[in-house]
Design a protein around this motif. Structure first.
Motif, mmCIF file in Angstrom:
data_model
loop_
_atom_site.group_PDB
_atom_site.id
_atom_site.type_symbol
_atom_site.label_atom_id
_atom_site.label_comp_id
_atom_site.label_asym_id
_atom_site.label_seq_id
_atom_site.Cartn_x
_atom_site.Cartn_y
_atom_site.Cartn_z
ATOM 1 N N VAL A 83 0.799 -1.164 0.052
ATOM 2 C CA VAL A 83 0.177 -0.151 -0.120
ATOM 3 C C VAL A 83 0.942 1.136 -0.216
ATOM 4 N N LEU A 84 1.896 1.332 0.656
ATOM 5 C CA LEU A 84 2.671 2.574 0.721
ATOM 6 C C LEU A 84 3.982 2.525 -0.232
ATOM 7 N N GLY A 85 3.680 1.699 -1.236
ATOM 8 C CA GLY A 85 4.615 1.672 -2.672
ATOM 9 C C GLY A 85 6.035 1.331 -2.316
ATOM 10 N N ALA A 86 6.206 0.497 -1.115
ATOM 11 C CA ALA A 86 7.562 -0.053 -0.767
ATOM 12 C C ALA A 86 7.881 -1.380 -1.476
ATOM 13 N N MET A 87 7.028 -1.969 -1.976
ATOM 14 C CA MET A 87 7.451 -3.226 -2.967
ATOM 15 C C MET A 87 7.598 -3.132 -4.154
ATOM 16 N N SER A 88 8.291 -1.943 -4.550
ATOM 17 C CA SER A 88 8.445 -1.818 -6.069
ATOM 18 C C SER A 88 9.443 -2.557 -6.680
ATOM 19 N N GLY A 89 10.344 -3.469 -6.050
ATOM 20 C CA GLY A 89 11.363 -3.915 -6.449
ATOM 21 C C GLY A 89 11.292 -5.528 -5.890
ATOM 22 N N THR A 90 12.291 -6.384 -6.629
ATOM 23 C CA THR A 90 12.318 -7.767 -6.064
ATOM 24 C C THR A 90 12.999 -7.980 -4.822
ATOM 25 N N LYS A 91 13.935 -7.123 -4.421
ATOM 26 C CA LYS A 91 14.491 -7.067 -3.134
ATOM 27 C C LYS A 91 13.438 -6.987 -2.128
ATOM 28 N N GLU A 92 12.557 -5.693 -2.265
ATOM 29 C CA GLU A 92 11.733 -5.431 -1.306
ATOM 30 C C GLU A 92 10.725 -6.391 -0.977
ATOM 31 N N LYS A 93 10.288 -7.145 -2.279
ATOM 32 C CA LYS A 93 9.136 -7.964 -2.114
ATOM 33 C C LYS A 93 9.710 -9.386 -1.178
ATOM 34 N N ALA A 94 10.957 -9.614 -1.607
ATOM 35 C CA ALA A 94 11.587 -10.759 -0.868
ATOM 36 C C ALA A 94 11.812 -10.467 0.650
ATOM 37 N N TYR A 95 12.234 -9.145 0.934
ATOM 38 C CA TYR A 95 12.551 -8.848 2.207
ATOM 39 C C TYR A 95 11.153 -8.993 3.129
ATOM 40 N N PHE A 96 10.064 -8.378 2.670
ATOM 41 C CA PHE A 96 8.871 -8.247 3.581
ATOM 42 C C PHE A 96 8.365 -9.691 3.603
ATOM 43 N N ALA A 97 8.206 -10.356 2.498
ATOM 44 C CA ALA A 97 7.921 -12.010 2.368
ATOM 45 C C ALA A 97 8.727 -12.871 3.486
ATOM 46 N N GLY A 98 10.234 -12.478 3.481
ATOM 47 C CA GLY A 98 10.933 -12.997 4.661
ATOM 48 C C GLY A 98 10.857 -12.932 5.964
ATOM 49 N N LEU A 99 10.134 -11.487 6.177
ATOM 50 C CA LEU A 99 9.870 -11.147 7.548
ATOM 51 C C LEU A 99 8.636 -11.677 7.887
ATOM 52 N N ALA A 100 7.528 -11.774 6.957
ATOM 53 C CA ALA A 100 6.358 -12.394 7.330
ATOM 54 C C ALA A 100 6.601 -13.796 7.611
#
Length: 118
Positions: A83-100
């Motif tokens: 929602v915040l636009g923080a997932m614009s890159g592959t690294k970001e998506k992997a990071y938050f998926a890893g946190l979850a």
């Protein structure tokens, strides 16, 4: 028997807060991802500090309620950054998926019904 006692869970939580602050710049995540991660770190820090367990600073949140808050945060770790636009890159998506995934793993390994002073 699950390996994470309330005390051990507290150690994991405080370490996770430090990780959520330190990792995004080290990984070169975008500024929005860094802010979202810092927001989660602050939220986790407050919940952890207020939890009724050995590492809680002001023990007001019952340990099982802490667990329910953590469990609810897993989908938020995926939704809010998007929602915040923080997932614009592959690294970001992997990071938050890893946190979850980390939150869900810690949740599943924790003795939620243990004596909070264990």
């Amino acid at each position: 028997m699950k390996p994470l006692t309330p005390r051990r869970h507290g150690i994991v939580d405080y370490a996770a807060c430090a990780l959520m602050l330190a990792a995004p710049p080290l990984l070169g995540l975008n500024p929005a991802a860094r802010r979202a991660s810092a927001l989660f770190a602050g939220t986790y820090l407050v919940v952890t500090a207020l939890t009724d367990f050995p590492l809680g600073l002001r023990r007001t949140i019952p340990f099982p309620v802490h667990g329910k808050i953590e469990l609810a945060s897993a989908p938020a770790l995926l939704a809010l950054p998007a929602v915040l636009g923080a997932m614009s890159g592959t690294k970001e998506k992997a990071y938050f998926a890893g946190l979850a995934a980390t939150v869900l793993t810690a949740y599943s390994l924790t003795q939620w019904d243990a004596d909070p002073d264990a």
